[in-house]
Design a protein around this motif. Structure first.
Motif, PDB file in Angstrom:
ATOM      1  N   VAL A 260      -5.337  12.344  -7.575  1.00 42.55           N
ATOM      2  CA  VAL A 260      -5.016  11.603  -6.354  1.00 42.55           C
ATOM      3  C   VAL A 260      -6.289  11.164  -5.622  1.00 42.55           C
ATOM      4  N   PRO A 261      -6.375   9.863  -5.277  1.00 45.79           N
ATOM      5  CA  PRO A 261      -7.493   9.413  -4.432  1.00 45.79           C
ATOM      6  C   PRO A 261      -7.256   9.904  -3.012  1.00 45.79           C
ATOM      7  N   THR A 262      -8.141  10.771  -2.532  1.00 45.04           N
ATOM      8  CA  THR A 262      -7.797  11.566  -1.356  1.00 45.04           C
ATOM      9  C   THR A 262      -8.616  11.213  -0.120  1.00 45.04           C
ATOM     10  N   GLY A 263      -7.920  11.169   1.017  1.00 45.02           N
ATOM     11  CA  GLY A 263      -8.563  10.954   2.305  1.00 45.02           C
ATOM     12  C   GLY A 263      -8.166  12.069   3.249  1.00 45.02           C
ATOM     13  N   ASN A 264      -6.988  11.928   3.815  1.00 46.44           N
ATOM     14  CA  ASN A 264      -6.498  12.903   4.772  1.00 46.44           C
ATOM     15  C   ASN A 264      -5.758  14.075   4.112  1.00 46.44           C
ATOM     16  N   PHE A 265      -5.735  14.113   2.793  1.00 41.70           N
ATOM     17  CA  PHE A 265      -5.158  15.211   2.007  1.00 41.70           C
ATOM     18  C   PHE A 265      -3.637  15.253   2.055  1.00 41.70           C
ATOM     19  N   GLY A 266      -2.983  14.180   2.506  1.00 43.80           N
ATOM     20  CA  GLY A 266      -1.533  14.190   2.563  1.00 43.80           C
ATOM     21  C   GLY A 266      -0.913  13.999   1.189  1.00 43.80           C
ATOM     22  N   ASN A 267      -1.404  12.999   0.469  1.00 44.88           N
ATOM     23  CA  ASN A 267      -0.815  12.651  -0.811  1.00 44.88           C
ATOM     24  C   ASN A 267      -0.945  13.793  -1.821  1.00 44.88           C
ATOM     25  N   ILE A 268      -2.124  14.378  -1.903  1.00 43.03           N
ATOM     26  CA  ILE A 268      -2.319  15.446  -2.894  1.00 43.03           C
ATOM     27  C   ILE A 268      -1.581  16.722  -2.460  1.00 43.03           C
TER      28      ILE A 268
ATOM     29  N   SER B 256      -1.645   5.676  -7.862  1.00 47.05           N
ATOM     30  CA  SER B 256      -2.239   4.380  -7.542  1.00 47.05           C
ATOM     31  C   SER B 256      -1.779   3.983  -6.146  1.00 47.05           C
ATOM     32  N   THR B 257      -2.742   3.864  -5.210  1.00 46.89           N
ATOM     33  CA  THR B 257      -2.361   3.820  -3.793  1.00 46.89           C
ATOM     34  C   THR B 257      -2.394   2.434  -3.163  1.00 46.89           C
ATOM     35  N   ALA B 258      -2.878   1.429  -3.874  1.00 52.80           N
ATOM     36  CA  ALA B 258      -2.843   0.078  -3.293  1.00 52.80           C
ATOM     37  C   ALA B 258      -2.796  -0.954  -4.408  1.00 52.80           C
ATOM     38  N   HIS B 259      -2.121  -2.064  -4.121  1.00 53.27           N
ATOM     39  CA  HIS B 259      -2.194  -3.204  -5.039  1.00 53.27           C
ATOM     40  C   HIS B 259      -3.618  -3.765  -4.975  1.00 53.27           C
TER      41      HIS B 259
ATOM     42  N   PRO C 125     -11.944   2.108   1.730  1.00 52.85           N
ATOM     43  CA  PRO C 125     -12.043   2.531   3.139  1.00 52.85           C
ATOM     44  C   PRO C 125     -11.001   3.560   3.563  1.00 52.85           C
ATOM     45  N   SER C 126      -9.825   3.581   2.901  1.00 54.60           N
ATOM     46  CA  SER C 126      -8.797   4.531   3.330  1.00 54.60           C
ATOM     47  C   SER C 126      -9.142   5.964   2.922  1.00 54.60           C
ATOM     48  N   MET C 127     -10.233   6.120   2.165  1.00 55.06           N
ATOM     49  CA  MET C 127     -10.694   7.463   1.821  1.00 55.06           C
ATOM     50  C   MET C 127     -11.990   7.793   2.554  1.00 55.06           C
TER      51      MET C 127
ATOM     52  N   ALA D  29       0.851  -1.194   0.000  1.00 57.46           N
ATOM     53  CA  ALA D  29       0.000   0.000   0.000  1.00 57.46           C
ATOM     54  C   ALA D  29       0.885   1.242   0.000  1.00 57.46           C
ATOM     55  N   PHE D  30       0.301   2.345  -0.421  1.00 59.23           N
ATOM     56  CA  PHE D  30       1.106   3.552  -0.608  1.00 59.23           C
ATOM     57  C   PHE D  30       1.660   4.102   0.713  1.00 59.23           C
ATOM     58  N   LYS D  31       1.040   3.734   1.847  1.00 54.09           N
ATOM     59  CA  LYS D  31       1.552   4.213   3.132  1.00 54.09           C
ATOM     60  C   LYS D  31       3.026   3.822   3.323  1.00 54.09           C
ATOM     61  N   ASP D  32       3.457   2.744   2.669  1.00 56.69           N
ATOM     62  CA  ASP D  32       4.861   2.328   2.769  1.00 56.69           C
ATOM     63  C   ASP D  32       5.817   3.411   2.272  1.00 56.69           C
TER      64      ASP D  32
ATOM     65  N   PRO E 265      -9.741  -0.416  -5.600  1.00 53.59           N
ATOM     66  CA  PRO E 265     -10.877   0.525  -5.543  1.00 53.59           C
ATOM     67  C   PRO E 265     -10.475   1.985  -5.295  1.00 53.59           C
ATOM     68  N   HIS E 266      -9.397   2.228  -4.553  1.00 52.80           N
ATOM     69  CA  HIS E 266      -8.978   3.621  -4.325  1.00 52.80           C
ATOM     70  C   HIS E 266      -8.476   4.242  -5.618  1.00 52.80           C
ATOM     71  N   THR E 267      -7.612   3.492  -6.308  1.00 58.60           N
ATOM     72  CA  THR E 267      -7.080   3.997  -7.574  1.00 58.60           C
ATOM     73  C   THR E 267      -8.211   4.177  -8.586  1.00 58.60           C
TER      74      THR E 267
HETATM   75  C1  LIG Z   1      -4.198   6.498   3.015  1.00 59.98           C
HETATM   76  C2  LIG Z   1      -4.722   6.086   1.687  1.00 59.98           C
HETATM   77  C3  LIG Z   1      -5.336   7.012   0.811  1.00 59.98           C
HETATM   78  C4  LIG Z   1      -5.558   8.456   1.174  1.00 59.98           C
HETATM   79  O1  LIG Z   1      -4.383   9.207   1.211  1.00 59.98           O
HETATM   80  P1  LIG Z   1      -4.319  10.609   1.952  1.00 59.98           P
HETATM   81  O2  LIG Z   1      -2.896  11.000   1.940  1.00 59.98           O
HETATM   82  O3  LIG Z   1      -4.837  10.355   3.355  1.00 59.98           O
HETATM   83  O4  LIG Z   1      -5.196  11.554   1.219  1.00 59.98           O
HETATM   84  C5  LIG Z   1      -5.755   6.561  -0.427  1.00 59.98           C
HETATM   85  N1  LIG Z   1      -5.634   5.256  -0.780  1.00 59.98           N
HETATM   86  C6  LIG Z   1      -5.071   4.341   0.048  1.00 59.98           C
HETATM   87  C7  LIG Z   1      -4.993   2.911  -0.391  1.00 59.98           C
HETATM   88  C8  LIG Z   1      -4.590   4.719   1.292  1.00 59.98           C
HETATM   89  O5  LIG Z   1      -4.045   3.799   2.108  1.00 59.98           O
END
Ligand SMILES: *Cc1c(COP(=O)(O)O)cnc(C)c1O
Length: 514
Positions: free
Chosen positions: A273-281, A430-433, A329-331, A114-117, A408-410
């Motif tokens: 960018v698939p966005t949740g906490n707005f860090g990636n974008i 693309s944030t997850a396999h 769910p991560s979004m 996952a992209f958190k890595d 699904p996030h991507t």
């Molecule tokens: C954390 C996460 C996001 C959201 O990223 P933010 O930096 O929080 O916007 C999107 N996709 C995946 C798979 C994530 O783990």
């Protein structure tokens, strides 16, 4: 190395602090977020020439430009460890181009897929080195316990990142029975001598509320310090040390696309960018500020569309918004913490305005930005949201058209890119396999709605078995080894605790004493 210090978005830090202190403290004293006093810039040549060196060196160049108060050799060494053979691709985050103008930045080649890595292979090493440095300066004389409440993905990435780091232990709490089979096994089989995993009786909210209560229990924190010389820390996604590694891959991708002849040097590239906490974008925004020729920032939301509404209206409103569970769910998020940094930058660093809006959000569950800020935001961002059915449909359509499987996030970002794109080529983050979300992908491919039951023989499969089935039937990108072999790995952690403050504190104390 460049000098730089860190100020905070709410103006509480009067004496700017160096990188090491910003990383160790995480959150500024008044609740604001740390941002660099100066944003460095790279010339187009400097950006393009990043492609001449391996990823770890690209990351080191960016860090040094931001000013890190650690020796250059330390930065180089930590980056070599963070971005080495713990990733399954030499490029670290390779780009797959689906057509001339659609480039998928694969941020999931790290140990947990996952992209958190990308951030959590880096931050823990800098956290540990910063703590060591501050101890040497006489500013610190204790160790840390990273306490994480997770709904699934962040916990595993944090465990992998902090495992076997000096001077730090990590404990992760997840809702017992509330995570997928793959997520459970990823955490329960975690290696490392300084790690702990607890299931919690309750849901994710109970975990999070429990963790917050433990962080807020002053008497307990004093006791932990007195008896164990340990301070609690969260190292969560608002830590500057998690944002900075993300800036690297936008600069690096731009350079790579030019080196691969897919982009002319200087040509504009939009980013979606698939966005949740707005860090990636936000990291893409900082890359643009540093000089990368990035055009529009396309912010993709799922049905939890608070950011889409904010970008389209200037009003951030959670007063009457239901939290929707989606296949991404991560979004699934209502309060996007990193947006605060963007507001700080958009207002020309007006900490008073930011503090006021954050206060409005706390008291009235909404805030509205002024017309000037709104206009500046509209010049940078466009946004749309994708509902769950459209998300699954995008996975199916894209697979049928290109043979490429999206998670699904991507998929949410992919669909938003299709809707909002202009003339510029688009880089889709693309944030997850796909195999991290095998069930949703299976439903997408076979047209089984989210509220429908799975065929009995499919429902009986483990997560790994279901992924193997999808892999066989699609011939899509193989499941990474770390995910494919989970069923064979020994389970190390089986303890389930109550979500009460007492139970968590008891567990923390006995883990620290062990
Ligand atoms: C954390 C996460 C996001 C959201 O990223 P933010 O930096 O929080 O916007 C999107 N996709 C995946 C798979 C994530 O783990």
């Amino acid at each position: 190395m460049a000098e730089n210090n860190y100020v905070d978005t709410r103006g509480a830090v009067k004496e700017p602090v160096p990188f090491t202190e910003a990383v160790i403290e995480g959150l500024a004293p008044g609740g604001g977020l740390f941002v660099p006093q100066n944003i460095p810039t790279f010339s187009l040549d400097e950006i393009v020439s990043l492609a001449d060196v391996p990823y770890a060196q690209r990351a080191a160049r960016v860090y040094k430009a931001f000013g890190v108060d650690l020796p250059d050799e330390t930065v180089d060494a930590l980056m070599a460890q963070a971005y080495g053979d713990n990733f399954d691709d030499e490029a670290i985050c390779p780009i797959t181009s689906l057509d001339d103008k659609t480039h998928v930045l694969e941020l999931w080649h790290g140990p947990t897929s996952a992209f958190k890595d990308m951030a959590l292979q880096c931050l823990p090493r800098f956290f540990s080195a910063s703590a060591k440095e501050l101890r040497a300066r006489g500013k610190l004389d204790h160790e840390f316990l990273i306490l994480v409440a997770t709904s699934g993905d962040t916990g595993k990435a944090a465990l992998e990142g902090f495992k076997d780091q000096d001077g730090v232990k990590i404990a992760v709490m997840y809702p017992d029975g509330g995570v997928s089979d793959v997520q459970y096994k990823q955490m329960a089989t975690q290696a490392g001598d300084n790690v702990m995993v607890w299931g919690v009786r309750g849901n994710f909210d109970d975990c999070q509320t429990g963790a917050k209560a433990v962080f807020g229990d002053a008497a307990f924190n004093e006791r932990l310090m007195a008896e164990q010389k340990v301070a609690l820390s969260s190292a969560n996604s608002i830590n500057w040390g998690r944002l900075l590694p993300q800036v690297v891959y936008y600069l690096s991708s731009y350079a790579q696309l030019v080196a691969d002849g897919k982009l002319a040097a200087g040509q504009e590239l939009d980013v979606c960018v698939p966005t949740g906490n707005f860090g990636n974008i936000l990291a893409a925004y900082y890359a643009k500020r540093m000089g990368a020729p990035i055009g529009m920032l396309l912010c993709a939301s799922n049905e939890n569309r608070v950011l889409t509404d904010f970008i389209n209206t200037g009003v951030y409103d959670i007063s009457d918004r239901e939290f929707v569970l989606t296949p991404s769910p991560s979004m699934d998020i209502l309060v996007s913490s990193n947006l605060e940094r963007q507001l700080f930058e958009l207002t020309g660093r007006d900490s008073q305005a930011v503090a006021q809006w954050m206060d409005d959000l706390k008291r009235e569950k909404r805030f509205r930005v002024d017309a000037g800020t709104f206009e500046k935001m509209r010049a940078l961002y466009a946004s749309d949201s994708v509902d769950s059915a459209a998300c699954l449909d995008t996975i199916k359509r894209t697979y049928e058209r290109t043979g490429y499987l999206l998670d699904p996030h991507t998929a949410v970002a992919f669909e938003v890119a299709e809707r909002l794109r202009g003339e510029n080529p688009v880089l889709v983050a693309s944030t997850a396999h796909w195999a991290k979300f095998g069930e949703a992908v299976y439903r997408a491919l076979y047209g089984i709605g989210l509220d429908e039951g799975l065929p009995a023989e499919v429902a009986a499969l483990t997560g790994c078995e279901l992924n193997a089935l999808i892999e066989r039937e699609t011939g899509a990108a193989p499941v990474p080894a770390g995910l494919a072999r989970l069923d064979e790995m020994p389970v190390r952690f089986t303890e389930v605790i109550d979500g009460t403050v007492d139970a968590i504190e008891g567990a923390v104390l006995s883990f620290c004493a062990s």
